[in-house]
Enzyme design. Sequence first.
Site, mmCIF file in Angstrom:
data_model
loop_
_atom_site.group_PDB
_atom_site.id
_atom_site.type_symbol
_atom_site.label_atom_id
_atom_site.label_comp_id
_atom_site.label_asym_id
_atom_site.label_seq_id
_atom_site.Cartn_x
_atom_site.Cartn_y
_atom_site.Cartn_z
ATOM 1 N N ARG A 76 0.850 -1.217 0.000
ATOM 2 C CA ARG A 76 0.000 0.000 0.000
ATOM 3 C C ARG A 76 0.875 1.254 0.000
ATOM 4 O O ARG A 76 1.580 1.557 0.975
ATOM 5 C CB ARG A 76 -0.908 0.003 1.233
ATOM 6 C CG ARG A 76 -1.793 1.231 1.344
ATOM 7 C CD ARG A 76 -2.821 1.342 0.270
ATOM 8 N NE ARG A 76 -3.788 0.238 0.322
ATOM 9 C CZ ARG A 76 -4.650 -0.015 -0.656
ATOM 10 N NH1 ARG A 76 -4.640 0.706 -1.766
ATOM 11 N NH2 ARG A 76 -5.496 -1.024 -0.544
ATOM 12 N N ARG A 102 1.103 -6.667 -9.748
ATOM 13 C CA ARG A 102 1.577 -6.048 -8.490
ATOM 14 C C ARG A 102 1.685 -7.062 -7.341
ATOM 15 O O ARG A 102 2.197 -6.735 -6.272
ATOM 16 C CB ARG A 102 0.678 -4.881 -8.070
ATOM 17 C CG ARG A 102 -0.736 -5.275 -7.688
ATOM 18 C CD ARG A 102 -1.490 -4.078 -7.109
ATOM 19 N NE ARG A 102 -2.873 -4.440 -6.766
ATOM 20 C CZ ARG A 102 -3.676 -3.677 -6.037
ATOM 21 N NH1 ARG A 102 -3.253 -2.496 -5.593
ATOM 22 N NH2 ARG A 102 -4.907 -4.055 -5.765
ATOM 23 N N HIS A 171 0.147 3.412 -10.581
ATOM 24 C CA HIS A 171 -0.818 3.918 -9.582
ATOM 25 C C HIS A 171 -0.086 4.664 -8.448
ATOM 26 O O HIS A 171 -0.167 4.258 -7.290
ATOM 27 C CB HIS A 171 -1.560 2.693 -9.040
ATOM 28 C CG HIS A 171 -2.776 2.954 -8.222
ATOM 29 N ND1 HIS A 171 -2.774 3.731 -7.092
ATOM 30 C CD2 HIS A 171 -4.049 2.528 -8.347
ATOM 31 C CE1 HIS A 171 -3.983 3.755 -6.553
ATOM 32 N NE2 HIS A 171 -4.774 3.040 -7.303
ATOM 33 N N ASP A 215 -12.437 10.002 -6.910
ATOM 34 C CA ASP A 215 -11.955 8.848 -7.688
ATOM 35 C C ASP A 215 -12.337 9.118 -9.139
ATOM 36 O O ASP A 215 -13.407 8.749 -9.597
ATOM 37 C CB ASP A 215 -12.616 7.563 -7.172
ATOM 38 C CG ASP A 215 -11.910 6.320 -7.681
ATOM 39 O OD1 ASP A 215 -12.212 5.229 -7.147
ATOM 40 O OD2 ASP A 215 -11.065 6.440 -8.587
ATOM 41 N N GLU A 274 -2.264 8.988 -11.451
ATOM 42 C CA GLU A 274 -1.871 7.725 -12.094
ATOM 43 C C GLU A 274 -1.827 7.847 -13.618
ATOM 44 O O GLU A 274 -2.859 8.084 -14.249
ATOM 45 C CB GLU A 274 -2.866 6.638 -11.690
ATOM 46 C CG GLU A 274 -3.068 6.549 -10.186
ATOM 47 C CD GLU A 274 -4.293 5.780 -9.783
ATOM 48 O OE1 GLU A 274 -4.688 4.831 -10.512
ATOM 49 O OE2 GLU A 274 -4.902 6.119 -8.740
HETATM 50 O O1 TA6 Z 1 -7.029 4.263 -8.715
HETATM 51 C C1 TA6 Z 1 -8.100 4.432 -7.823
HETATM 52 C C2 TA6 Z 1 -8.679 3.063 -7.468
HETATM 53 O O2 TA6 Z 1 -9.106 2.375 -8.623
HETATM 54 C C3 TA6 Z 1 -9.793 3.262 -6.445
HETATM 55 O O3 TA6 Z 1 -11.057 2.941 -7.006
HETATM 56 C C4 TA6 Z 1 -9.404 2.341 -5.291
HETATM 57 O O4 TA6 Z 1 -9.936 1.048 -5.471
HETATM 58 C C5 TA6 Z 1 -7.879 2.367 -5.424
HETATM 59 O O5 TA6 Z 1 -7.667 2.255 -6.835
HETATM 60 C C6 TA6 Z 1 -7.121 1.357 -4.599
HETATM 61 O O6 TA6 Z 1 -7.335 0.069 -5.074
HETATM 62 P P1 TA6 Z 1 -6.629 -1.143 -4.261
HETATM 63 O O7 TA6 Z 1 -7.024 -2.382 -5.008
HETATM 64 O O8 TA6 Z 1 -5.151 -0.892 -4.281
HETATM 65 O O9 TA6 Z 1 -7.181 -1.058 -2.862
#
Ligand code: TA6
Length: 302
Positions: A76, A102, A171, A215, A274
Amino acid sequence: MQAIEPATLNQRFGIAEVAEVVEGQGGLPKIVIKSAAAEGEIYLLGAHLTSWKPADSHEVLFMSRNSLFQDGKAIRGGVPVCFPWFGPNPSNPKAPAHGFARIRAWELDSLEKHGDDVVVTMQLASDEATKQWWSADFRLTYRVTFGRELTLEFVLTNIGSEPVTYEAALHTYYRIGDISKTSIEGLDRVHYIDKTDNREEKIQRGPITIAKETDSVYLDTTADIAIIDPVLRRKITVHKENSHCTVVWNPWIDKAKAMADLGETAWPNMICVEACNVGPFVVELSPEQQHSMKAITTVSAL
Ligand code: TA6
């Protein structure tokens, strides 16, 4: 594929005092970079960049203190590599969110010093594990250049005999002083999908400011993005190549509280911007074709 010990990898690839393979959190192998231009860290798990600190500046990436560091689990913060789909898999609810890249251990291909820059190259190729989720024959090459700029180059080669279609996103979690005082420039008048409002398509008016869960998937944009951070008194600029979409995300308090690996206190100090190709801008490659997407981050004083 049998995991190779950090010490063995370091013997083969390490550059003394510049790029060393060591045991990171959770015992996972990571490369630690130290040069006159920058410091940084990148894990083999997910080819996941977790730190970039250009000389004369502070850490640029946000990392969650609650992040897991376990094989098969996403880290994270830093720069998750989302591939070959973005978000939930549209046809298989059991498939990992944001794809499998990932949560797989990548192979270290090379560590190179070019002047004060250090280039880390990692690869991930299709195998029986990837084929449980996606039938394509592919090779991913990810080149991360640690310097006064951070360059991420994400290259997909179609090594199969069939065309492939995929989504990809870098991301990136940027570290900021306070989300409520941060603004994002570069997306004025760009159409975007608001995932917090039934995926309604809207048009951005002026700079982005954030006062709730945000988002947004900005479409058909190759523009540079600037994150204006008056608290840390810096501007973070993201330049993209071959990326036609940009996602801007902050979970705000309720979503953050529900994420055990993020928690309810750190979300004001992160913003995700991103570089990606998603939705209507998926990448289609014929056999033997290659696609390279780049994101180049620079930091300047405000
Ligand atoms: O990029 C934003 C997103 O798609 C959000 O919708 C949220 O789900 C975030 O990614 C984090 O996703 P993750 O699977 O890493 O918890």
